[in-house]
Each structure stands twice: as structure tokens, then as C-alpha cells.
Design a protein around this motif. Structure first.
Motif, mmCIF file in Angstrom:
data_model
loop_
_atom_site.group_PDB
_atom_site.id
_atom_site.type_symbol
_atom_site.label_atom_id
_atom_site.label_comp_id
_atom_site.label_asym_id
_atom_site.label_seq_id
_atom_site.Cartn_x
_atom_site.Cartn_y
_atom_site.Cartn_z
ATOM 1 N N LEU A 94 0.835 -1.209 0.000
ATOM 2 C CA LEU A 94 0.000 0.000 0.000
ATOM 3 C C LEU A 94 0.866 1.253 0.000
ATOM 4 O O LEU A 94 0.499 2.270 -0.606
ATOM 5 N N THR A 95 2.018 1.174 0.674
ATOM 6 C CA THR A 95 2.931 2.324 0.706
ATOM 7 C C THR A 95 3.341 2.722 -0.707
ATOM 8 O O THR A 95 3.339 3.899 -1.073
ATOM 9 N N LEU B 153 0.412 4.254 -2.538
ATOM 10 C CA LEU B 153 0.208 5.644 -2.109
ATOM 11 C C LEU B 153 1.210 6.577 -2.786
ATOM 12 O O LEU B 153 0.852 7.663 -3.244
ATOM 13 N N TYR C 47 -0.030 9.604 -5.130
ATOM 14 C CA TYR C 47 0.269 11.021 -4.880
ATOM 15 C C TYR C 47 0.972 11.652 -6.086
ATOM 16 O O TYR C 47 0.562 12.707 -6.573
ATOM 17 N N ASN D 290 -0.014 2.998 7.118
ATOM 18 C CA ASN D 290 -0.101 4.045 6.100
ATOM 19 C C ASN D 290 -1.094 5.135 6.491
ATOM 20 O O ASN D 290 -1.651 5.819 5.626
ATOM 21 N N LEU E 90 -0.937 8.184 7.868
ATOM 22 C CA LEU E 90 -0.718 9.581 7.477
ATOM 23 C C LEU E 90 -1.052 9.799 6.004
ATOM 24 O O LEU E 90 -1.786 10.730 5.654
ATOM 25 N N GLY E 91 -0.510 8.939 5.144
ATOM 26 C CA GLY E 91 -0.746 9.096 3.707
ATOM 27 C C GLY E 91 -2.201 8.916 3.334
ATOM 28 O O GLY E 91 -2.736 9.638 2.487
ATOM 29 N N LEU E 92 -2.867 7.944 3.959
ATOM 30 C CA LEU E 92 -4.280 7.691 3.655
ATOM 31 C C LEU E 92 -5.178 8.812 4.163
ATOM 32 O O LEU E 92 -6.009 9.343 3.413
ATOM 33 N N PHE F 241 -4.518 11.965 5.125
ATOM 34 C CA PHE F 241 -4.352 13.277 4.505
ATOM 35 C C PHE F 241 -4.764 13.260 3.030
ATOM 36 O O PHE F 241 -5.277 14.268 2.523
ATOM 37 N N GLY F 242 -4.583 12.135 2.351
ATOM 38 C CA GLY F 242 -5.051 12.023 0.971
ATOM 39 C C GLY F 242 -6.566 12.134 0.879
ATOM 40 O O GLY F 242 -7.103 12.829 0.016
#
Lengths: 30, 227
Positions: free
Chosen positions: A3-4, A7, A11, B11, B13-15, B17-18
Motif C-alpha cells: 500500500l505504501t 500511495l 500522490y 499508512n 498519514l498518507g491515507l 491526509f489524501g
């Protein structure tokens, strides 16, 4: 695929596509 | 299920804030459309649809003028903190470690580890590029966003000029207009204030558990320790 990594690609992809889109909006004078 | 939960937690933070970004962009589009149509009615023009507004330079310039300043902020902060320090701030490295540091500190070249990214172990131009990749990418996003602001702001400005029965300007002409610099600098000033105040407030104030803060009990003079 982690998933990282998804992501990271999401982005970078969203930013890139959005900037191309917005630039075209401006250049086409909408 | 535990595997899924762990992946989401890892995950967060990334999830989060996205998703917040997407929700707030929708909110901006809805409120921006309402304001745009208020102005349309005020000048005796027809209101526009959401689809029309989302493909307008008016919406585009409002989005990208904020983007460019955020990426300028991160770009300047990443580069500035290589050379500039703030004694006592968790946002700064230790005051005697200014500069790009040694290969041993940075695990580069002969000091690369077996699990270092492969471009680190390459030792040629790839190591040079990878060593600067965060700044290069954030700097590129800044430049491209600012360029996008200039062309969308130009189109929006000319639409307004034509509505007022005034002459449109060229793109280079727009770069000299107060509209371009007002949009640019009103965003830049707030980013510089936020960065400076974060660096200085983090000397004397704490937030328990946050990596942006020193440990609550750390001395005010301690630099670069994170909690």
C-alpha cells in the motif's frame, strides 16, 4: 505491491495529472 | 483482517491526509461554484454548471496558487535546513552539523549498507540524483504549479478584462500585473510565517507524542531531539 508503494504512485500521479490538466485549462483560455 | 488493519495503520498519514485533501477539494469546488455564480448573476450573466466551473481557469487558479506556495515552503525548508539551524528547535539539526554531512553520516558510497537503495550503491550520477531527489521533485512541483498558476491566472484575468470591455494582456504582460503578484505573495508570506514560527515555537513548546516536538521533558536548549 505494498500500500505504501501504491500511495507513493497515487500522490505523484494525481499531482502530475492535475498539473497537466490545470495548465491545459489555462493555455486553452477556458 | 489483522493484516488489513496493520496495512491501514502503517499508512495512516498518507491515507488520512489524501482523503482529507479530496474531501476539501470537493468542498472548495462547491463553494467556489456558488461564489462564481453569485458574481455571474451580479453582472447579469447566466449561472454555470459544476462541470463548466471545474474546467474553468477561475477554479484552476484558485487551486494551483495554493499548491505552488506549499511546495515552495517544503522545498525551501528542506534546502534551508541543510545549512540553517535553530538552536533548541526539534525542526533543526544540531547546530554543529550544518552542511551535507559526511558519506559515513549519510550511508553513501563505501558506507552504503546491504539494504540501502540500489542507486546509493551505484556510486555514479544515480547516487548524485538520488541524494537530491526529494528536493528535486518538490522543487519541480513548485515550478510547475507556479507556471500553472501563471497560465490559469492569465486566462481568468483576460476573461474578466473582456467582461469589463478592456483589452486582454499577453502571458508575459500578465506576469507584470498586480493580480499575478498579489495571488503569489499572499500565499508565500503565510508559508514563510508558518515555517519560521514552527522553528521558533518548537524551542519552548512541546506536544507530547509528536515527532514534530521534542520530548516534553527535554531542555529548551536541546536541538533536534524528537519525541
Amino acid at each position: 505491491v505494498s500500500l505504501t508503494r501504491i500511495l507513493f504512485i497515487a500522490y505523484v500521479g494525481v499531482i502530475t495529472i492535475a498539473l497537466v490538466y490545470f495548465t491545459l485549462v489555462g493555455l486553452l483560455g477556458r | 483482517v489483522t493484516g488489513v488493519r496493520r496495512t491501514l495503520r502503517d499508512n495512516g498519514l498518507g491515507l488520512v491526509f489524501g482523503l482529507l485533501f479530496l474531501a476539501m477539494l470537493v468542498g472548495q469546488a462547491v463553494s467556489g461554484l456558488a461564489q462564481y455564480n453569485d458574481q455571474q448573476i451580479a453582472i447579469g450573466a447566466e449561472p454555470v454548471s459544476l462541470g463548466h466551473y471545474l474546467t474553468s481557469s477561475s477554479f484552476a487558479v484558485d487551486v494551483v496558487e495554493n499548491w505552488q506556495s506549499e511546495y515552495l515552503q517544503f522545498f525551501l525548508y528542506i534546502f534551508g535546513t541543510i545549512w540553517l539551524v535553530q538552536r533548541g528547535s526539534s525542526e533543526s539539526k544540531e547546530v554543529d552539523r550544518t552542511g551535507v554531512e559526511s558519506d559515513a553520516d549519510q550511508l553513501v558510497g563505501a558506507h552504503a549498507r546491504s539494504d540501502s537503495p540500489c542507486w546509493v550503491r551505484a556510486g555514479d550520477w544515480r547516487t548524485a540524483v538520488f541524494s537530491r531527489s526529494l528536493g528535486i521533485v518538490l522543487g519541480a512541483i513548485f515550478v510547475l504549479s507556479w507556471f500553472a498558476q501563471s497560465v490559469t491566472g492569465w486566462a481568468a484575468y483576460n476573461a474578466e478584462q473582456l467582461g469589463n470591455r478592456e483589452d486582454p494582456v499577453t502571458w508575459l504582460g500578465y506576469l507584470g500585473e498586480p493580480d499575478f503578484w498579489n495571488r503569489t505573495l499572499q500565499n508565500w508570506q503565510s508559508e514563510m510565517l508558518a515555517v519560521g514560527s514552527m522553528a521558533v515555537l518548537a524551542v519552548y513548546l512541546r506536544q507530547r507524542g509528536s515527532p514534530e516536538s521534542k520530548p516534553v521533558g527535554a531542555a529548551h536548549g536541546d536541538t533536534s531531539e524528537t519525541g
